[in-house]
Design an enzyme around this catalytic site. Structure first.
Site, PDB file in Angstrom:
ATOM      1  N   TRP A  21      31.890  26.165 -31.693  1.00 33.28           N
ATOM      2  CA  TRP A  21      33.332  26.419 -31.743  1.00 33.28           C
ATOM      3  C   TRP A  21      33.613  27.870 -31.362  1.00 33.28           C
ATOM      4  CZ3 TRP A  21      35.741  28.985 -36.315  1.00 33.28           C
ATOM      5  CH2 TRP A  21      37.134  29.061 -36.213  1.00 33.28           C
ATOM      6  N   GLN A  27      34.488  31.925 -24.847  1.00 36.49           N
ATOM      7  CA  GLN A  27      34.142  33.328 -25.043  1.00 36.49           C
ATOM      8  C   GLN A  27      32.815  33.722 -24.396  1.00 36.49           C
ATOM      9  OE1 GLN A  27      34.123  34.255 -29.191  1.00 36.49           O
ATOM     10  NE2 GLN A  27      36.300  33.955 -29.459  1.00 36.49           N
ATOM     11  N   TYR A  54      37.045  21.702 -28.481  1.00 37.15           N
ATOM     12  CA  TYR A  54      36.529  23.048 -28.259  1.00 37.15           C
ATOM     13  C   TYR A  54      36.525  23.355 -26.761  1.00 37.15           C
ATOM     14  CZ  TYR A  54      34.781  22.736 -33.087  1.00 37.15           C
ATOM     15  OH  TYR A  54      34.651  22.574 -34.446  1.00 37.15           O
ATOM     16  N   SER A 152      36.757  15.973 -41.506  1.00 31.83           N
ATOM     17  CA  SER A 152      36.834  17.434 -41.556  1.00 31.83           C
ATOM     18  C   SER A 152      38.187  17.854 -42.100  1.00 31.83           C
ATOM     19  CB  SER A 152      36.625  18.026 -40.156  1.00 31.83           C
ATOM     20  OG  SER A 152      36.759  19.438 -40.177  1.00 31.83           O
ATOM     21  N   SER A 206      32.333  28.207 -40.939  1.00 32.58           N
ATOM     22  CA  SER A 206      32.715  29.598 -41.226  1.00 32.58           C
ATOM     23  C   SER A 206      32.124  30.141 -42.521  1.00 32.58           C
ATOM     24  CB  SER A 206      34.239  29.735 -41.257  1.00 32.58           C
ATOM     25  OG  SER A 206      34.627  31.078 -41.109  1.00 32.58           O
ATOM     26  N   PRO A 207      30.821  29.967 -42.760  1.00 30.33           N
ATOM     27  CA  PRO A 207      30.221  30.512 -43.984  1.00 30.33           C
ATOM     28  C   PRO A 207      30.242  32.038 -44.024  1.00 30.33           C
ATOM     29  CG  PRO A 207      28.515  29.754 -42.492  1.00 30.33           C
ATOM     30  CD  PRO A 207      29.818  29.282 -41.923  1.00 30.33           C
ATOM     31  N   LYS A 216      31.012  44.265 -41.029  1.00 27.27           N
ATOM     32  CA  LYS A 216      31.237  45.132 -39.867  1.00 27.27           C
ATOM     33  C   LYS A 216      32.667  45.629 -39.756  1.00 27.27           C
ATOM     34  CE  LYS A 216      31.839  41.200 -36.692  1.00 27.27           C
ATOM     35  NZ  LYS A 216      31.247  40.517 -35.516  1.00 27.27           N
ATOM     36  N   GLU A 294      18.468  35.799 -36.571  1.00 26.02           N
ATOM     37  CA  GLU A 294      18.659  36.469 -37.853  1.00 26.02           C
ATOM     38  C   GLU A 294      19.253  35.542 -38.910  1.00 26.02           C
ATOM     39  OE1 GLU A 294      17.881  39.594 -39.193  1.00 26.02           O
ATOM     40  OE2 GLU A 294      16.540  39.356 -37.484  1.00 26.02           O
ATOM     41  N   ASN A 295      20.275  34.787 -38.543  1.00 19.25           N
ATOM     42  CA  ASN A 295      20.986  33.989 -39.539  1.00 19.25           C
ATOM     43  C   ASN A 295      20.181  32.822 -40.078  1.00 19.25           C
ATOM     44  OD1 ASN A 295      23.143  35.718 -39.326  1.00 19.25           O
ATOM     45  ND2 ASN A 295      24.350  34.386 -38.005  1.00 19.25           N
TER      46      ASN A 295
END
Length: 336
Positions: A21, A27, A54, A152, A206-207, A216, A294-295
């Protein structure tokens, strides 16, 4: 990478799902998007989430191309239907039989697959009888085009009604995909208990609160160049509810907690949602492969009880927990 069962079913999915998404097809250039998918596969992620809306169907195309050549049986692919697609005519959205039947075929073509593992109602359709919607989903499942169904951003009552109809029709509604994070906890008091009762799991989006929980964004400082908060294609609108000094200041208080657990702020945020036992998975997105790498390290992390309490104390009253927000954020009528 850890796996969890999805609802009261035999399907296992990775507890971190890669979602595209707001990135693929809009993007992020296709080459970078493919690199992110490859990074997800390399990290052990086999579950991928997308939706026909999307980038107005382009995100599905990008994901399908990126997964080409992978063993299909080793992947779990999810997509969704509801929001307007294509030329956005009067029947190009919603959960009518017409739109569902046309949309699943379009999604399968773009994803380059014969079936999806999970087909989800992207929102509740107030203008279509629920019986019509669930019958259409049942026919999609019986045609072999989807294995399971999910929803959802449905309320607890909507989930209960849909689950009952699905059971009567002999199909499995096994998942709910809501927004959920340290800052946005509106599902905890009603949706989660209902789903626990019914055997439905959460796959949360969106955790990291669209990047806010990475820390940031600092009060009084310029927005980082190229960040979600500066994106004029939709990202800035999604993140604006968190972009105030009170919230951002509280988030900065999470840094010592993350450091004490030897986690990045993003890893802490993803690990936090995974402490909820009703969760099957957290969806992460990325614009760069290293973000995926990383995540995913949040998989399998156990946050001690004292750290969970410290997180609550740090965030205090900026946490949104009103269960009515699920209904309020849902469309009251179709957008077209």
């Amino acid at each position: 990478m850890k796996y969890r069962y999805l609802g009261n079913s035999g399907l296992k999915i990775t507890e971190i799902v890669y979602g595209n998404w707001l990135t693929h097809g809009s993007q992020v250039e296709n080459e970078a998007a493919t690199a992110c998918v490859r990074a997800a596969l390399d990290a052990g992620i086999t579950s991928f989430d997308t939706a026909d809306v999307y980038a107005n169907t382009v995100a599905e195309e990008v994901l399908g191309e990126a997964l080409k050549g992978e063993r299909r049986a080793s992947l779990e692919i999810f997509t969704k239907v509801y929001w307007p697609t294509g030329p956005k005519g009067p029947n190009d959205c919603g959960l009518s039989r017409k739109h569902i039947m046309e949309s699943i075929d379009g999604s399968l073509q773009r994803l380059q697959t014969d079936y999806v593992d999970l087909y989800q109602a992207h929102r509740f359709d107030t203008e279509t009888p629920l019986e019509e919607t669930m019958q259409a989903f049942a026919d999609v499942v019986r045609a072999g085009k989807a294995l399971y169904i999910g929803v959802s951003e449905w309320t607890a009552d909507q989930i209960r009604a849909g689950h009952e109809l699905a059971r009567d029709l002999g199909i499995q509604l096994i998942s709910s995909q809501p927004q959920y994070s340290m800052l946005w906890r509106v599902i905890e008091s009603e949706v989660v208990p209902t789903c626990e009762e019914l055997g439905v799991s959460q796959i949360v989006w969106s955790p990291i609160a669209q990047g806010v929980l990475t820390g940031k964004y600092v009060p009084g400082e310029d927005l980082p160049e190229g960040s979600r908060a500066t994106d004029t294609k939709g990202g800035a609108d999604m993140i604006k509810r968190f972009m105030n000094d009170d919230v951002l200041g509280r988030v900065q208080k999470l840094k010592p907690i993350a450091e004490g657990l030897d986690l990045s702020m993003a890893q802490l945020a993803v690990a936090w949602v995974l402490q909820n036992k009703n969760l099957a998975a957290a969806i992460i997105g990325a614009s760069r492969p290293e973000q995926v790498t990383e995540n995913v390290k949040a998989s399998g992390v156990e946050i001690p009880a004292d750290a969970m309490r410290a997180i609550d104390e740090a965030l205090g009253d900026v946490v949104v927990s009103d269960p009515a927000m699920t209904a309020q954020n849902g469309p009251q009528k179709r957008p077209v």
